[in-house]
Design a protein around this motif. Structure first.
Motif, mmCIF file in Angstrom:
data_model
loop_
_atom_site.group_PDB
_atom_site.id
_atom_site.type_symbol
_atom_site.label_atom_id
_atom_site.label_comp_id
_atom_site.label_asym_id
_atom_site.label_seq_id
_atom_site.Cartn_x
_atom_site.Cartn_y
_atom_site.Cartn_z
ATOM 1 N N MET A 112 4.736 -3.392 -4.021
ATOM 2 C CA MET A 112 4.231 -3.358 -2.649
ATOM 3 C C MET A 112 2.722 -3.627 -2.653
ATOM 4 N N ARG A 113 2.322 -4.471 -1.722
ATOM 5 C CA ARG A 113 0.895 -4.729 -1.586
ATOM 6 C C ARG A 113 0.355 -3.915 -0.398
ATOM 7 N N ILE A 114 -0.722 -3.159 -0.617
ATOM 8 C CA ILE A 114 -1.283 -2.309 0.428
ATOM 9 C C ILE A 114 -2.737 -2.694 0.656
ATOM 10 N N ASP A 115 -3.062 -3.065 1.889
ATOM 11 C CA ASP A 115 -4.434 -3.441 2.231
ATOM 12 C C ASP A 115 -4.979 -2.433 3.236
ATOM 13 N N ILE A 116 -6.140 -1.885 2.931
ATOM 14 C CA ILE A 116 -6.697 -0.828 3.783
ATOM 15 C C ILE A 116 -8.083 -1.228 4.283
ATOM 16 N N LEU A 117 -8.274 -1.155 5.595
ATOM 17 C CA LEU A 117 -9.577 -1.465 6.196
ATOM 18 C C LEU A 117 -10.286 -0.163 6.547
ATOM 19 N N THR A 118 -11.531 -0.047 6.147
ATOM 20 C CA THR A 118 -12.270 1.202 6.339
ATOM 21 C C THR A 118 -13.769 0.930 6.398
ATOM 22 N N LEU A 119 -14.503 1.895 6.914
ATOM 23 C CA LEU A 119 -15.970 1.813 6.825
ATOM 24 C C LEU A 119 -16.465 2.534 5.579
ATOM 25 N N PHE A 120 -15.556 3.271 4.907
ATOM 26 C CA PHE A 120 -15.953 4.065 3.748
ATOM 27 C C PHE A 120 -15.023 3.826 2.553
ATOM 28 N N PRO A 121 -15.122 2.631 1.958
ATOM 29 C CA PRO A 121 -14.221 2.287 0.849
ATOM 30 C C PRO A 121 -14.288 3.295 -0.303
ATOM 31 N N GLN A 122 -15.465 3.872 -0.524
ATOM 32 C CA GLN A 122 -15.611 4.770 -1.680
ATOM 33 C C GLN A 122 -14.728 6.000 -1.579
ATOM 34 N N MET A 123 -14.284 6.334 -0.351
ATOM 35 C CA MET A 123 -13.405 7.505 -0.202
ATOM 36 C C MET A 123 -12.092 7.337 -0.949
ATOM 37 N N PHE A 124 -11.710 6.088 -1.231
ATOM 38 C CA PHE A 124 -10.409 5.850 -1.854
ATOM 39 C C PHE A 124 -10.468 5.843 -3.383
ATOM 40 N N ASP A 125 -11.699 5.862 -3.940
ATOM 41 C CA ASP A 125 -11.829 5.760 -5.399
ATOM 42 C C ASP A 125 -11.078 6.869 -6.109
ATOM 43 N N ILE A 171 9.700 8.170 8.503
ATOM 44 C CA ILE A 171 8.808 7.006 8.643
ATOM 45 C C ILE A 171 8.333 6.549 7.263
ATOM 46 N N ALA A 172 8.103 7.492 6.354
ATOM 47 C CA ALA A 172 7.710 7.114 4.987
ATOM 48 C C ALA A 172 8.813 6.235 4.363
ATOM 49 N N HIS A 173 10.072 6.633 4.535
ATOM 50 C CA HIS A 173 11.193 5.832 4.030
ATOM 51 C C HIS A 173 11.201 4.449 4.670
ATOM 52 N N GLU A 174 11.014 4.433 5.972
ATOM 53 C CA GLU A 174 11.011 3.158 6.716
ATOM 54 C C GLU A 174 9.921 2.229 6.159
ATOM 55 N N LEU A 175 8.714 2.764 5.950
ATOM 56 C CA LEU A 175 7.611 1.925 5.475
ATOM 57 C C LEU A 175 7.810 1.494 4.026
ATOM 58 N N SER A 176 8.530 2.318 3.247
ATOM 59 C CA SER A 176 8.695 2.001 1.821
ATOM 60 C C SER A 176 9.553 0.756 1.613
ATOM 61 N N LYS A 177 10.210 0.290 2.666
ATOM 62 C CA LYS A 177 11.074 -0.895 2.535
ATOM 63 C C LYS A 177 10.278 -2.211 2.634
ATOM 64 N N TYR A 178 9.058 -2.156 3.130
ATOM 65 C CA TYR A 178 8.268 -3.387 3.297
ATOM 66 C C TYR A 178 7.602 -3.800 1.993
ATOM 67 N N SER A 179 7.309 -5.070 1.881
ATOM 68 C CA SER A 179 6.607 -5.515 0.673
ATOM 69 C C SER A 179 5.088 -5.487 0.864
ATOM 70 N N ASN A 180 4.654 -5.392 2.126
ATOM 71 C CA ASN A 180 3.208 -5.319 2.416
ATOM 72 C C ASN A 180 2.951 -4.299 3.504
ATOM 73 N N LEU A 181 1.806 -3.626 3.424
ATOM 74 C CA LEU A 181 1.359 -2.778 4.533
ATOM 75 C C LEU A 181 -0.130 -3.011 4.722
ATOM 76 N N ILE A 182 -0.546 -3.139 5.974
ATOM 77 C CA ILE A 182 -1.979 -3.173 6.263
ATOM 78 C C ILE A 182 -2.296 -1.914 7.060
ATOM 79 N N LEU A 183 -3.295 -1.154 6.622
ATOM 80 C CA LEU A 183 -3.667 0.076 7.336
ATOM 81 C C LEU A 183 -5.108 -0.017 7.822
ATOM 82 N N ILE A 184 -5.323 0.387 9.053
ATOM 83 C CA ILE A 184 -6.669 0.337 9.634
ATOM 84 C C ILE A 184 -7.139 1.768 9.917
ATOM 85 N N CYS A 185 -8.287 2.120 9.335
ATOM 86 C CA CYS A 185 -8.839 3.464 9.524
ATOM 87 C C CYS A 185 -9.920 3.421 10.593
#
Ligand code: SAH
Length: 248
Positions: free
Chosen positions: A1-14, A103-117
């Motif tokens: 699965m490819r996950i792309d996350i948009l944020t103003l604080f990328p360092q929070m994900f380290d 909803i977690a199960h539902e999302l786990s079926k996709y090959s990509n997710l884009i999340l916007i914070c």
């Protein structure tokens, strides 16, 4: 699965992506996570990402342009990679549909997710109306940003992906998966400060253990979250047990 996350604080994900199941899933190429700084998609000298709300009022609102541009760029990359059509673009917001194991199960079926914070007072409404395909809330409270919410969603989704939890662990009988809360768990020592582990767990009788666990799960759900029991998948005998416990 490819996950792309948009944020103003990328360092929070380290930190979260650097440990535990996330790190393992990334190292084993089960997930590919990319973090994008919304600020990098601005064009003005000051890299402005927010502005005053039209109509007045406190706080700032995230501008639509950088969010649209970032998502469109990510989308074009994904489409050149594969063609399976549906690409969820999820905005984390306290106004979204309440997140759940389902909803977690539902999302786990996709090959990509884009999340916007979001941040501050949230995002310009045109992002919600014309860009995102889904809005998710992690609970009825207000956080200062969508980053922690995105981590919660991604964590719950990633551990459902095949291979991520490994063969020793499984998610099938966990709380909320069966519709019940999980039974109590114990580990060694068998007696700690005079508190003993229930005998049945030491008996080696697998059928008895399974029965005890199922009953405990029902009892526990009844005590803590009775509303879940109505929707749980119980056999007739279990339903009768639940009714007896409810009455006693
Ligand atoms: N003014 C907004 C709240 C903004 S909170 C309102 O009243 O609806 C700032 C950001 O934090 C939001 O844009 C969102 O991305 C994130 N956020 C806050 N609470 C959240 C929650 N319960 N679930 C998911 N994201 C949340």
């Amino acid at each position: 699965m490819r996950i792309d996350i948009l944020t103003l604080f990328p360092q929070m994900f380290d930190s979260p992506f650097g440990i535990g199941i996330f790190k393992r899933a990334i190292d084993q190429n089960l997930i590919r996570v990319s973090i994008y700084n919304i600020r990098d998609y601005t064009h003005d000298k000051h890299h402005t990402v927010d502005d005053y709300p039209y109509g007045g009022g406190a706080g700032m609102v995230l501008k639509p342009e950088p969010i649209f541009e970032a998502v469109e760029l990510i989308k074009s990359g994904i489409h050149s990679e594969q063609e399976d059509g549906v690409l969820p673009i999820i905005l984390l917001t306290p106004q979204g549909r309440p997140f759940s194991q389902q909803i977690a199960h539902e999302l786990s079926k996709y090959s990509n997710l884009i999340l916007i914070c979001g941040r501050y007072e949230g995002v310009d409404e045109r992002v919600c109306e014309h860009l995102v395909t889904d809005e998710i809330s992690i609970g009825d409270y207000v956080l200062s940003g969508g980053e922690l919410a995105a981590m919660v969603v991604v964590d719950a989704v990633v551990r459902l992906l095949p291979g991520v939890l490994g063969s020793e662990a499984s998610s099938w009988d966990e709380s909320h998966t069966t519709g019940l809360l999980e039974y109590p768990q114990y580990t060694r020592p068998a007696v700690y400060r005079e508190w003993s582990v229930p005998d049945v767990l030491l008996s080696g009788n697998h059928a008895q253990v399974a029965k005890w666990r199922r009953e405990q799960a029902i009892l526990r759900t009844l005590k803590r979250r009775p509303e879940l029991l109505d929707k749980a998948n119980l056999c007739l005998e279990e339903r009768q047990l639940a009714d007896r416990l409810r009455e006693s």
